[in-house]
Design a protein around this motif. Structure first.
Motif, PDB file in Angstrom:
ATOM      1  N   MET A   1       0.849  -1.172   0.000  1.00 10.22           N
ATOM      2  CA  MET A   1       0.000   0.000   0.000  1.00 10.22           C
ATOM      3  C   MET A   1       0.885   1.222   0.000  1.00 10.22           C
ATOM      4  SD  MET A   1      -2.690   1.155   2.898  1.00 10.22           S
ATOM      5  CE  MET A   1      -3.768   2.485   2.556  1.00 10.22           C
ATOM      6  N   CYS A   2       0.526   2.211  -0.773  1.00 11.95           N
ATOM      7  CA  CYS A   2       1.279   3.451  -0.847  1.00 11.95           C
ATOM      8  C   CYS A   2       0.474   4.555  -0.180  1.00 11.95           C
ATOM      9  CB  CYS A   2       1.564   3.793  -2.298  1.00 11.95           C
ATOM     10  SG  CYS A   2       2.537   5.280  -2.485  1.00 11.95           S
ATOM     11  N   LEU A   3       1.108   5.296   0.717  1.00 13.36           N
ATOM     12  CA  LEU A   3       0.452   6.399   1.411  1.00 13.36           C
ATOM     13  C   LEU A   3       0.922   7.716   0.823  1.00 13.36           C
ATOM     14  CD1 LEU A   3       0.912   5.146   5.072  1.00 13.36           C
ATOM     15  CD2 LEU A   3      -1.090   4.867   3.617  1.00 13.36           C
ATOM     16  N   ASP A   4       0.009   8.653   0.585  1.00 11.96           N
ATOM     17  CA  ASP A   4       0.360   9.960   0.060  1.00 11.96           C
ATOM     18  C   ASP A   4       0.800  10.848   1.212  1.00 11.96           C
ATOM     19  OD1 ASP A   4       0.656  12.326  -1.249  1.00 11.96           O
ATOM     20  OD2 ASP A   4      -1.491  12.634  -1.605  1.00 11.96           O
ATOM     21  N   LEU A   5       2.089  11.182   1.249  1.00 10.10           N
ATOM     22  CA  LEU A   5       2.628  11.997   2.330  1.00 10.10           C
ATOM     23  C   LEU A   5       3.104  13.356   1.835  1.00 10.10           C
ATOM     24  CD1 LEU A   5       4.642   9.206   4.123  1.00 10.10           C
ATOM     25  CD2 LEU A   5       2.400  10.084   4.745  1.00 10.10           C
ATOM     26  N   ALA A   6       2.651  13.771   0.646  1.00  8.73           N
ATOM     27  CA  ALA A   6       3.106  15.030   0.065  1.00  8.73           C
ATOM     28  C   ALA A   6       2.784  16.221   0.955  1.00  8.73           C
ATOM     29  CB  ALA A   6       2.482  15.216  -1.311  1.00  8.73           C
ATOM     30  N   HIS A   7       1.738  16.126   1.720  1.00  8.93           N
ATOM     31  CA  HIS A   7       1.329  17.246   2.576  1.00  8.93           C
ATOM     32  C   HIS A   7       2.263  17.455   3.767  1.00  8.93           C
ATOM     33  CE1 HIS A   7      -0.325  13.663   4.484  1.00  8.93           C
ATOM     34  NE2 HIS A   7      -0.335  14.347   5.597  1.00  8.93           N
ATOM     35  N   LEU A   8       3.250  16.600   3.968  1.00 12.04           N
ATOM     36  CA  LEU A   8       4.130  16.708   5.132  1.00 12.04           C
ATOM     37  C   LEU A   8       5.327  17.620   4.899  1.00 12.04           C
ATOM     38  CD1 LEU A   8       4.114  13.034   6.401  1.00 12.04           C
ATOM     39  CD2 LEU A   8       2.807  14.978   7.260  1.00 12.04           C
ATOM     40  N   ALA A  15       6.919   5.339   3.365  1.00  9.29           N
ATOM     41  CA  ALA A  15       5.951   4.731   4.277  1.00  9.29           C
ATOM     42  C   ALA A  15       5.394   3.454   3.669  1.00  9.29           C
ATOM     43  CB  ALA A  15       4.817   5.689   4.568  1.00  9.29           C
ATOM     44  N   ASP A  16       5.043   2.542   4.528  1.00 10.86           N
ATOM     45  CA  ASP A  16       4.305   1.357   4.103  1.00 10.86           C
ATOM     46  C   ASP A  16       3.410   0.941   5.255  1.00 10.86           C
ATOM     47  OD1 ASP A  16       5.453  -1.253   5.503  1.00 10.86           O
ATOM     48  OD2 ASP A  16       7.168   0.035   5.052  1.00 10.86           O
ATOM     49  N   ALA A  17       2.385   0.202   4.924  1.00  9.07           N
ATOM     50  CA  ALA A  17       1.445  -0.271   5.931  1.00  9.07           C
ATOM     51  C   ALA A  17       1.296  -1.781   5.777  1.00  9.07           C
ATOM     52  CB  ALA A  17       0.091   0.409   5.765  1.00  9.07           C
ATOM     53  N   ASP A  18       1.218  -2.461   6.892  1.00 10.70           N
ATOM     54  CA  ASP A  18       1.058  -3.916   6.901  1.00 10.70           C
ATOM     55  C   ASP A  18      -0.343  -4.255   7.393  1.00 10.70           C
ATOM     56  OD1 ASP A  18       3.749  -4.137   6.175  1.00 10.70           O
ATOM     57  OD2 ASP A  18       4.391  -4.234   8.256  1.00 10.70           O
ATOM     58  N   PHE A  19      -0.964  -5.195   6.708  1.00  9.89           N
ATOM     59  CA  PHE A  19      -2.312  -5.617   7.069  1.00  9.89           C
ATOM     60  C   PHE A  19      -2.344  -7.121   7.321  1.00  9.89           C
ATOM     61  CE2 PHE A  19      -2.775  -1.747   4.700  1.00  9.89           C
ATOM     62  CZ  PHE A  19      -3.809  -1.078   5.311  1.00  9.89           C
ATOM     63  N   LEU A  20      -3.202  -7.544   8.214  1.00  7.60           N
ATOM     64  CA  LEU A  20      -3.467  -8.952   8.479  1.00  7.60           C
ATOM     65  C   LEU A  20      -4.890  -9.257   8.040  1.00  7.60           C
ATOM     66  CD1 LEU A  20      -2.035  -9.214  12.103  1.00  7.60           C
ATOM     67  CD2 LEU A  20      -0.907  -9.911   9.985  1.00  7.60           C
ATOM     68  N   TYR A  21      -5.151 -10.511   7.749  1.00 12.16           N
ATOM     69  CA  TYR A  21      -6.527 -10.895   7.469  1.00 12.16           C
ATOM     70  C   TYR A  21      -7.354 -10.755   8.735  1.00 12.16           C
ATOM     71  CZ  TYR A  21      -5.520 -12.889   2.884  1.00 12.16           C
ATOM     72  OH  TYR A  21      -5.173 -13.067   1.575  1.00 12.16           O
ATOM     73  N   ASP A  30     -13.286 -11.659   2.600  1.00 16.32           N
ATOM     74  CA  ASP A  30     -12.124 -11.335   3.423  1.00 16.32           C
ATOM     75  C   ASP A  30     -12.207  -9.893   3.916  1.00 16.32           C
ATOM     76  OD1 ASP A  30     -10.913 -13.806   3.131  1.00 16.32           O
ATOM     77  OD2 ASP A  30      -9.782 -13.199   1.354  1.00 16.32           O
ATOM     78  N   THR A  31     -11.731  -9.677   5.119  1.00  7.77           N
ATOM     79  CA  THR A  31     -11.546  -8.324   5.634  1.00  7.77           C
ATOM     80  C   THR A  31     -10.091  -8.206   6.071  1.00  7.77           C
ATOM     81  OG1 THR A  31     -12.142  -8.890   7.920  1.00  7.77           O
ATOM     82  CG2 THR A  31     -13.935  -8.190   6.464  1.00  7.77           C
ATOM     83  N   TYR A  32      -9.660  -6.999   6.298  1.00  3.86           N
ATOM     84  CA  TYR A  32      -8.269  -6.753   6.665  1.00  3.86           C
ATOM     85  C   TYR A  32      -8.208  -5.859   7.890  1.00  3.86           C
ATOM     86  CZ  TYR A  32      -7.668  -8.577   2.005  1.00  3.86           C
ATOM     87  OH  TYR A  32      -7.728  -9.381   0.900  1.00  3.86           O
ATOM     88  N   VAL A  33      -7.179  -6.077   8.695  1.00  2.17           N
ATOM     89  CA  VAL A  33      -6.962  -5.295   9.907  1.00  2.17           C
ATOM     90  C   VAL A  33      -5.587  -4.653   9.802  1.00  2.17           C
ATOM     91  CG1 VAL A  33      -6.744  -5.420  12.419  1.00  2.17           C
ATOM     92  CG2 VAL A  33      -8.365  -6.911  11.240  1.00  2.17           C
ATOM     93  N   LEU A  34      -5.522  -3.348  10.047  1.00  5.19           N
ATOM     94  CA  LEU A  34      -4.248  -2.649  10.022  1.00  5.19           C
ATOM     95  C   LEU A  34      -3.372  -3.168  11.151  1.00  5.19           C
ATOM     96  CD1 LEU A  34      -2.408  -0.409   8.926  1.00  5.19           C
ATOM     97  CD2 LEU A  34      -3.566   1.159  10.503  1.00  5.19           C
ATOM     98  N   CYS A  35      -2.183  -3.603  10.805  1.00  3.87           N
ATOM     99  CA  CYS A  35      -1.254  -4.159  11.796  1.00  3.87           C
ATOM    100  C   CYS A  35      -0.190  -3.130  12.177  1.00  3.87           C
ATOM    101  CB  CYS A  35      -0.599  -5.403  11.206  1.00  3.87           C
ATOM    102  SG  CYS A  35       0.713  -6.106  12.198  1.00  3.87           S
ATOM    103  N   GLU A  36       0.372  -2.442  11.168  1.00  5.24           N
ATOM    104  CA  GLU A  36       1.522  -1.584  11.442  1.00  5.24           C
ATOM    105  C   GLU A  36       1.678  -0.564  10.321  1.00  5.24           C
ATOM    106  OE1 GLU A  36       5.851  -2.761  12.917  1.00  5.24           O
ATOM    107  OE2 GLU A  36       5.426  -3.530  10.920  1.00  5.24           O
ATOM    108  N   ILE A  37       2.074   0.647  10.681  1.00  9.24           N
ATOM    109  CA  ILE A  37       2.448   1.664   9.705  1.00  9.24           C
ATOM    110  C   ILE A  37       3.896   2.030   9.992  1.00  9.24           C
ATOM    111  CG2 ILE A  37       2.055   4.006   8.852  1.00  9.24           C
ATOM    112  CD1 ILE A  37      -0.853   3.717   9.732  1.00  9.24           C
ATOM    113  N   ASN A  38       4.732   1.969   8.971  1.00  4.97           N
ATOM    114  CA  ASN A  38       6.144   2.320   9.097  1.00  4.97           C
ATOM    115  C   ASN A  38       6.393   3.583   8.279  1.00  4.97           C
ATOM    116  OD1 ASN A  38       6.927  -0.186  10.472  1.00  4.97           O
ATOM    117  ND2 ASN A  38       6.358  -1.111   8.530  1.00  4.97           N
ATOM    118  N   VAL A  39       6.953   4.608   8.912  1.00  7.66           N
ATOM    119  CA  VAL A  39       7.253   5.862   8.225  1.00  7.66           C
ATOM    120  C   VAL A  39       8.662   6.272   8.592  1.00  7.66           C
ATOM    121  CG1 VAL A  39       6.607   8.279   7.936  1.00  7.66           C
ATOM    122  CG2 VAL A  39       4.837   6.573   8.349  1.00  7.66           C
ATOM    123  N   SER A  40       9.433   6.677   7.600  1.00 12.31           N
ATOM    124  CA  SER A  40      10.755   7.210   7.882  1.00 12.31           C
ATOM    125  C   SER A  40      10.921   8.512   7.120  1.00 12.31           C
ATOM    126  CB  SER A  40      11.854   6.216   7.500  1.00 12.31           C
ATOM    127  OG  SER A  40      11.837   5.971   6.110  1.00 12.31           O
TER     128      SER A  40
END
Length: 66
Positions: A1-8, A15-21, A30-40
């Protein structure tokens, strides 16, 4: 997944986000649950910085011990 961070601002951001089923929804889909967001954040180093750092380190290495 790509996050738009241009406003920062002007700094480069990665950035990337990890999802679990998640549990299936009422229809069995299927549904997904946000597990983690990594931003550097990455900032540019001035072009003359590596030379200045190397010069300071060389001077320190050649300095007599106190």
């Amino acid at each position: 997944m790509c996050l738009d961070l241009a406003h920062l601002g002007q700094a480069e951001h990665r950035a990337d986000a990890d999802f679990l089923y998640g549990p299936p929804d009422a229809s069995g889909n299927d549904t997904y649950v946000l597990c983690e967001i990594n931003v550097s954040s990455v900032f540019a180093v001035p072009d003359d910085a590596p030379t200045a750092i190397a010069r300071a380190m060389a001077m320190r290495l050649h300095r007599p011990a106190p």
